[in-house]
Design a protein around this motif. Structure first.
Motif: not given
Length: 592
Positions: A255-264, A281-285, A287-298
């Protein structure tokens, strides 16, 4: 029931086909087994359950035993080892669909003190039931994961690292067990993709179920969890590991992360299978995905580096807005951290004014202002102020000019207005020193901005004490600009003087009324203190009293000492304002 009668019943059950068993047979079977459990004859019951001749009976009626047996194990009552052995045997031979219904129902019925133990106990048995369903397990897996996550969401999320280590309510244990539960299904999806490039309907259903599981996990519990990684610890926390594994599962099921975050929102027909699960697949979910990716760099190592920082920021604004709009501290912290990290990727003075015209982009600074003003948690207010200033620094000159004007018109809070005025001063100062001059903070454009920002909103009736920060920054800004321009033959001098003189004229009226009012109040307070001291001295000479009334009114509100301090500070502040006013008038006169 006598032993010979029980033996006759068992013999009849052995000869009876399953479809011919009557409801009273089921009731009798459960009654007999329940008596064994209540009388601690569980070893005898286990022997009966495992006896080869009784397997048809157990297969037909054994599901009903699961409830009381699970209760015995969870509540750690009588002989839990044999109880677990019976449960395991029943799960192996009873009908899978019936078993799943019973196990999920028992998990939902678990008491609040036994939720975690029930989840962990039943998870292993649910997994065994699902393994018996073969290729038809996707739907049942979805049901099981929904039920498991619903129960886990009832457990309090640890607030601190210490609480997480103690794991009093079992959330961390449940999350770790849940990862173990789903891993075989993740591996199944991966192996199918490796064997054949053609995706079957069963594979797609399984992938969809796992995707829904990941998105629900991002929403609960990860949005509530404190996920800052501690650099001085060699062992990661359970919730950090859970977050890492959820991101790994998304990658494993391709499941490509850009697809989930940017093009959903733009997905087409090829994703209709996933779109059926939109409710999860809520916006909150995301939002947490973006946080884990860009803040925690997971999982950042698998994220494509082709997206521009401004594009990433623009896409993340919706998520940041969602996070900051909640009252929960963990949500606000994640929103602030995500905003900082995405802003830091953007070059200074590169965000154009066109972005301010986007509703989601402009709404986030407004939410920051609200946090700075209304949030009861101090460190969140301080952090929001830092992020607010970082946002301003990323705007180009035109965007700053527009943002300052809009904010001053809509904010109506002296503290925030003082920040804007200070930024106008800093920007004008930077523009005069920089080799690349910013025309938006010079000449006519600067004068236009000053007319909109250097004023007293309520005119002569402005509360100077409440608006102290704004007034002081306005005076500092005028003083700086007048000093800067007095030695130059610029066309804006006259306009600057007009703005300053108009502002000072009204301000002097406010100062005169305010100083008179607060001076009178201070004298009044001192007189009341003198009278009360005199009354107390006279009363102390007479018979002691339990309660003293002054002027027939009980003293309440602010203590006299605090009132005195506030009034004294107000008068000092007004003197400081007046000294700045005098200095501005001197600068204007010197130039003339």
């Amino acid at each position: 029931m006598a032993a010979n009668e029980l033996d006759d019943v068992i013999q009849r059950w052995r000869r009876t086909k399953e479809k011919d068993l009557k409801p009273e047979d089921h009731e009798l079977f459960l009654s007999i087994a329940g008596t064994c459990i209540a009388q601690s004859d569980i070893a005898q019951l286990l022997d009966f359950i495992k006896e080869e001749k009784n397997q048809n009976i157990v297969k037909a009626m054994g599901c009903g035993l699961l409830g009381p047996l699970i209760k015995e194990v969870v509540e750690k009552k009588r002989d839990p080892v044999n109880c677990e052995a019976i449960i395991t045997h029943l799960v192996q031979i009873c009908r899978a669909n019936d078993l799943l219904d019973v196990l999920l129902r028992e998990m939902e019925d678990a008491g609040p003190d036994a939720t975690a133990d029930a989840i962990i106990l039943l998870m292993q048995h649910i997994h065994l039931v699902l393994s018996r369903l073969g290729d038809s397990k996707a739907l049942s897996l979805g049901r099981a994961l929904d039920a498991l996550q619903k129960q886990i969401s009832k457990l309090p999320v640890p607030y601190s690292r210490k609480q997480e280590q103690e794991d009093k309510y079992g959330l961390c244990r449940c999350c770790t067990a849940l990862l173990t539960f789903v891993q075989p299904f993740v591996q199944e999806v991966k192996s199918q993709e490796t064997k054949s490039p053609v995706t079957t309907s069963n594979d797609e259903e399984l992938r969809t179920v796992l995707l829904k599981f990941c998105m629900q996990s991002l929403r609960e519990p990860l949005l509530e969890a404190q996920l800052d990684r501690e650099a001085d610890t060699s062992q990661n926390s359970a919730l950090w590991n859970f977050a890492t594994e959820i991101m790994a599962i998304l990658s494993a099921i391709q499941e490509p992360l850009p697809k989930l975050l940017f093009y959903y929102p733009l997905r087409g027909k090829e994703d209709m299978g996933v779109r059926k699960q939109d409710n999860s697949h809520t916006t909150e979910s995301r939002a947490c995905l973006a946080y884990l990716l860009f803040v925690q760099l997971i999982a950042m190592e698998v994220f494509p580096a082709v997206f521009s920082p401004i594009f990433v920021l623009q896409c993340n604004m919706e998520y940041i807005s969602i996070l900051l709009s909640r009252k929960d501290e963990s949500w606000i912290l994640k929103g602030l951290d995500l905003y900082v990290k995405t802003l830091e990727r953007v070059l200074d003075n590169s965000l154009p004014v066109q972005l301010l015209e986007l509703r989601t982009f402009y709404s986030v600074p407004q939410i920051l202002v609200k946090i700075m003003i209304e949030c009861p948690i101090q460190h969140l207010r301080v952090k929001a102020l830092i992020v607010f200033q970082l946002f301003i620094e990323k705007l180009n000159g035109e965007a700053k000019h527009k943002f300052f004007r809009c904010t001053m018109k809509t904010c109506q809070h002296a503290g925030v207005e003082s920040i804007i005025l200070k930024n106008i001063k800093n920007q004008a100062e930077h523009s005069s020193k920089s080799e690349q001059r910013d025309g938006w903070f010079e000449g006519t454009l600067l004068i236009t901005l000053l007319r909109d920002t250097v004023n007293l909103p309520q005119g002569p009736e402005t509360d100077l004490l409440h608006g102290m920060d704004r007034v002081m920054e306005s005076l500092n800004l005028l003083r700086y600009l007048l000093i800067k321009e007095r030695s130059k033959a610029t066309a804006i001098w006259t306009d600057l003087c007009n703005i300053a003189e108009t502002y000072i004229k009204i301000l002097r009226m406010c100062l005169s009324m305010s100083k008179s009012y607060y001076g009178t109040e201070l004298k009044k307070l001192h007189e009341e203190k003198r009278i009360k001291a005199k009354e107390f001295k006279e009363m102390s000479k007479k018979k002691p009293i339990q309660h003293m009334i002054v002027k027939n009114e009980s003293l309440d509100g602010m203590p006299p000492e605090a009132q005195d301090k506030v009034l004294q500070c107000a008068l000092v502040t007004y003197d400081l304002m007046e000294s700045l006013v005098v200095r501005i008038e001197e600068i204007i006169e010197e130039r003339v």
